[in-house]
Write an enzyme that holds these catalytic residues in place. Structure first.
Site, mmCIF file in Angstrom:
data_model
loop_
_atom_site.group_PDB
_atom_site.id
_atom_site.type_symbol
_atom_site.label_atom_id
_atom_site.label_comp_id
_atom_site.label_asym_id
_atom_site.label_seq_id
_atom_site.Cartn_x
_atom_site.Cartn_y
_atom_site.Cartn_z
ATOM 1 N N SER A 134 -2.212 0.124 -12.302
ATOM 2 C CA SER A 134 -2.318 -1.346 -12.380
ATOM 3 C C SER A 134 -3.766 -1.823 -12.419
ATOM 4 O O SER A 134 -4.647 -1.233 -11.784
ATOM 5 C CB SER A 134 -1.650 -1.994 -11.164
ATOM 6 O OG SER A 134 -0.343 -1.518 -11.026
ATOM 7 N N SER A 140 2.928 -5.683 -14.931
ATOM 8 C CA SER A 140 4.162 -5.420 -15.694
ATOM 9 C C SER A 140 3.818 -5.056 -17.131
ATOM 10 O O SER A 140 4.434 -4.165 -17.719
ATOM 11 C CB SER A 140 5.051 -6.668 -15.666
ATOM 12 O OG SER A 140 5.375 -6.997 -14.334
ATOM 13 N N TRP A 164 -4.318 -2.494 -6.464
ATOM 14 C CA TRP A 164 -3.114 -2.055 -5.745
ATOM 15 C C TRP A 164 -3.019 -0.526 -5.711
ATOM 16 O O TRP A 164 -1.925 0.023 -5.697
ATOM 17 C CB TRP A 164 -1.822 -2.605 -6.356
ATOM 18 C CG TRP A 164 -1.822 -4.048 -6.726
ATOM 19 C CD1 TRP A 164 -1.533 -4.559 -7.953
ATOM 20 C CD2 TRP A 164 -2.109 -5.174 -5.894
ATOM 21 N NE1 TRP A 164 -1.633 -5.919 -7.944
ATOM 22 C CE2 TRP A 164 -1.991 -6.335 -6.686
ATOM 23 C CE3 TRP A 164 -2.470 -5.317 -4.555
ATOM 24 C CZ2 TRP A 164 -2.217 -7.610 -6.182
ATOM 25 C CZ3 TRP A 164 -2.701 -6.584 -4.054
ATOM 26 C CH2 TRP A 164 -2.567 -7.707 -4.860
ATOM 27 N N GLU A 249 8.446 8.264 -10.393
ATOM 28 C CA GLU A 249 8.046 7.337 -9.322
ATOM 29 C C GLU A 249 9.250 6.467 -8.929
ATOM 30 O O GLU A 249 9.510 6.233 -7.748
ATOM 31 C CB GLU A 249 6.890 6.447 -9.800
ATOM 32 C CG GLU A 249 6.472 5.450 -8.730
ATOM 33 C CD GLU A 249 5.273 4.588 -9.133
ATOM 34 O OE1 GLU A 249 4.823 4.689 -10.297
ATOM 35 O OE2 GLU A 249 4.799 3.821 -8.282
HETATM 36 C C1 LIG Z 1 3.464 -1.698 -2.124
HETATM 37 C C2 LIG Z 1 2.857 -1.576 -3.491
HETATM 38 C C3 LIG Z 1 2.214 -0.408 -3.842
HETATM 39 C C4 LIG Z 1 1.633 -0.277 -5.112
HETATM 40 N N1 LIG Z 1 0.961 0.873 -5.414
HETATM 41 C C5 LIG Z 1 0.366 1.003 -6.617
HETATM 42 C C6 LIG Z 1 -0.391 2.170 -6.919
HETATM 43 O O1 LIG Z 1 -0.528 3.085 -6.095
HETATM 44 N N2 LIG Z 1 -0.980 2.252 -8.118
HETATM 45 C C7 LIG Z 1 -0.860 1.277 -9.061
HETATM 46 O O2 LIG Z 1 -1.395 1.442 -10.162
HETATM 47 N N3 LIG Z 1 -0.155 0.132 -8.805
HETATM 48 C C8 LIG Z 1 0.451 -0.016 -7.606
HETATM 49 N N4 LIG Z 1 1.147 -1.170 -7.301
HETATM 50 C C9 LIG Z 1 1.150 -2.280 -8.278
HETATM 51 C C10 LIG Z 1 2.480 -2.507 -8.977
HETATM 52 O O3 LIG Z 1 2.761 -1.483 -9.893
HETATM 53 C C11 LIG Z 1 2.390 -3.882 -9.668
HETATM 54 O O4 LIG Z 1 2.236 -4.858 -8.641
HETATM 55 C C12 LIG Z 1 3.625 -4.194 -10.473
HETATM 56 O O5 LIG Z 1 3.689 -3.378 -11.620
HETATM 57 C C13 LIG Z 1 3.678 -5.684 -10.913
HETATM 58 O O6 LIG Z 1 2.503 -6.056 -11.515
HETATM 59 P P1 LIG Z 1 1.726 -7.395 -11.063
HETATM 60 O O7 LIG Z 1 1.564 -7.333 -9.590
HETATM 61 O O8 LIG Z 1 0.516 -7.520 -11.893
HETATM 62 O O9 LIG Z 1 2.734 -8.586 -11.366
HETATM 63 P P2 LIG Z 1 2.983 -9.326 -12.784
HETATM 64 O O10 LIG Z 1 3.193 -8.295 -13.848
HETATM 65 O O11 LIG Z 1 1.883 -10.312 -12.984
HETATM 66 O O12 LIG Z 1 4.332 -10.065 -12.495
HETATM 67 C C14 LIG Z 1 4.392 -11.324 -11.822
HETATM 68 C C15 LIG Z 1 5.846 -11.771 -11.833
HETATM 69 O O13 LIG Z 1 6.283 -11.964 -13.179
HETATM 70 C C16 LIG Z 1 7.479 -11.213 -13.430
HETATM 71 N N5 LIG Z 1 7.459 -10.691 -14.794
HETATM 72 C C17 LIG Z 1 6.415 -10.119 -15.438
HETATM 73 N N6 LIG Z 1 6.781 -9.727 -16.674
HETATM 74 C C18 LIG Z 1 8.097 -10.029 -16.802
HETATM 75 C C19 LIG Z 1 9.055 -9.870 -17.848
HETATM 76 N N7 LIG Z 1 8.742 -9.274 -19.011
HETATM 77 N N8 LIG Z 1 10.337 -10.282 -17.620
HETATM 78 C C20 LIG Z 1 10.686 -10.869 -16.426
HETATM 79 N N9 LIG Z 1 9.793 -11.073 -15.407
HETATM 80 C C21 LIG Z 1 8.533 -10.638 -15.582
HETATM 81 C C22 LIG Z 1 7.430 -10.073 -12.426
HETATM 82 O O14 LIG Z 1 8.733 -9.560 -12.174
HETATM 83 C C23 LIG Z 1 6.802 -10.750 -11.221
HETATM 84 O O15 LIG Z 1 7.791 -11.431 -10.492
HETATM 85 C C24 LIG Z 1 1.734 -1.330 -6.043
HETATM 86 C C25 LIG Z 1 2.393 -2.515 -5.689
HETATM 87 C C26 LIG Z 1 2.943 -2.647 -4.423
HETATM 88 C C27 LIG Z 1 3.633 -3.920 -4.056
#
Ligand SMILES: Cc1cc2nc3c(=O)[nH]c(=O)nc-3n(C[C@H](O)[C@H](O)[C@H](O)COP(=O)(O)OP(=O)(O)OC[C@H]3O[C@@H](n4cnc5c(N)ncnc54)[C@H](O)[C@@H]3O)c2cc1C
Length: 392
Positions: A134, A140, A164, A249
């Site tokens: 990320s 996402s 993250w 994962e």
């Molecule tokens: C406890 C924890 C551990 C983590 N560990 C790691 C790690 O070790 N390494 C790493 O790389 N990442 C890690 N992550 C990050 C995680 O992979 C991302 O938070 C996740 O992929 C979502 O990305 P974002 O936070 O940018 O949210 P966004 O992608 O910005 O999403 C925001 C909101 O929009 C919604 N949304 C986005 N796109 C769509 C769509 N196409 N359709 C419907 N809804 C959508 C999402 O569901 C969400 O509700 C971790 C996250 C957590 C919470």
């Protein structure tokens, strides 16, 4: 007695003789887990003994081939080992992103040299890995990632930022997605690379969470030299490796749905007391029973889909369904734990609440439907790739 039945009885006898008593107790908190790595310390002699004994048999990674440090067990034997460990309440001897995520990707996409270099280190718990996927503007929509790896002839120069990154400040190495071709369509210019977190130019900054804990970091790369031999899979085809790793994962995360620790009914009975041997609150009783039944059904679903995946009879997208459901089950479990704990469960700092362990664990479950891909994104995958719904 069939070969598998013989294996079961020998395995049970070995576990009974070799799993120390304190390694059969439910985990009290995250510190009870052993994560390995250069900075690792065992919390108790029991934990060390258990790790060493399982390691000597190759049972840290029981189904990996023996030449890479595994136990060489068949899928059936692996299932029996896991089942017998569950019955005795044995803890996992090593928790590791290397085992759950990187290892399967290396087994499929790694060169022979990479497999021989990294897999035995993972099996011996020597290297703790973190995941650099990320970025601040790519969650996402991961394929839009911007961290660049410039080709400098004999090495890559990596610049950019991840976010993250779980346990980045504790990890020894990172598996990381970088952009190696900026002109190609976004999925086609990404490579999957490995590097040491001690490489000059790598730095981390912990992020504080709602639970008051800080299990993950922002991770910065400033002119980090990465040897070309550290690319896993083909150059610019890292998206394929990344997606495959994500299925593992998601399977790993789904297992949180099975819960850990003491049975929920027991915890509720200890906290609320019983009348004639049962919980007085009929609604809570019914909720707990429903959750326990759903958990058992989910356990069977996990075993069955594991078999189907191994036999290549299920879509890899099924990991999205399992991840979604496992995350929801775990959230339900913790909601019930909070209900069963009453106002005591809201304690945050006191000693008797072990510094608000229950409330913090409940808050942590909120992340289950975000990590490894959000619930909404998993539902999209299920709609598109499993149900093949029109318009998905
Ligand atoms: C406890 C924890 C551990 C983590 N560990 C790691 C790690 O070790 N390494 C790493 O790389 N990442 C890690 N992550 C990050 C995680 O992979 C991302 O938070 C996740 O992929 C979502 O990305 P974002 O936070 O940018 O949210 P966004 O992608 O910005 O999403 C925001 C909101 O929009 C919604 N949304 C986005 N796109 C769509 C769509 N196409 N359709 C419907 N809804 C959508 C999402 O569901 C969400 O509700 C971790 C996250 C957590 C919470």
């Amino acid at each position: 007695m069939s070969d598998l039945e013989k294996f079961r009885s020998e395995t049970r006898a070995w576990l009974e003789a070799n799993c120390p008593p304190d390694m059969r107790l439910p985990l009290e908190d995250d510190d009870d887990r052993f994560w390995g790595g250069r900075k690792a310390k065992f919390k108790s002699d029991g934990q060390r003994l258990w790790f060493e004994r399982m390691s000597a048999r190759g049972w840290i990674v029981p189904e990996w081939p023996k030449e890479y440090g595994g136990g060489g067990l068949s899928r059936e034997e692996g299932k029996i080992l896991r089942g017998e460990m569950r019955k005795l309440g044995c803890r996992s001897p090593l928790d590791s992103f290397g085992i759950w995520m990187l290892g399967p990707a290396l087994l499929k996409y790694g060169t022979e040299a990479q497999k021989r270099e990294y897999l035995p280190q993972i099996a011996r718990g020597e290297i703790r890995w973190c995941q650099g996927y990320s970025e601040p503007n790519s969650g996402s929509d991961l394929a839009s990632l911007a961290t660049r790896a410039e080709d400098k002839s004999d090495h890559f120069l990596v610049n950019g930022q991840k976010i993250w990154t779980s346990y980045a400040d504790k990890a020894d190495w990172i598996f990381c997605l970088v952009r190696t071709d900026s002109a190609a369509p976004k999925h086609l210019g990404i490579s999957f690379v490995l590097f040491d977190m001690k490489t000059p130019g790598v730095s981390t900054k912990p992020i504080l969470l709602i639970s008051g804990m800080s299990p993950f970091c922002e991770t910065f790369f400033d002119d980090v030299r990465v040897p070309k031999a550290n690319v896993v899979g083909e150059l610019n085809k890292g998206w394929e490796v990344a997606k495959y790793l994500l299925t593992h994962e998601r399977e790993m995360i789904s297992a949180i749905g099975l819960g850990a620790g003491r049975p929920l009914g027991q915890i509720a009975a200890d906290s609320l007391g019983t009348e004639d041997g049962v919980l007085a609150d009929a609604c809570l009783r019914a909720d707990i029973a429903r959750l326990e039944i759903d958990t058992l059904a989910f356990q069977l679903a996990l075993e069955r889909t594991g078999d189907l995946l191994k036999a290549k009879q299920a879509s890899p997208a099924i990991s999205s369904m399992l991840k979604y459901y496992g995350a929801e089950l775990n959230k339900r479990r913790h909601e019930l734990l909070m209900s069963a704990g009453g106002s005591d469960a809201l304690e945050w700092e006191s000693e008797r609440s072990r510094r608000g362990e229950q409330a913090r664990a409940w808050l942590r479950t909120k992340g289950n439907s975000i990590e490894g891909g959000t619930g909404e994104v998993q539902l999209n995958v299920v709609a598109k790739r499993i149900l093949e719904l029109p318009g998905a």
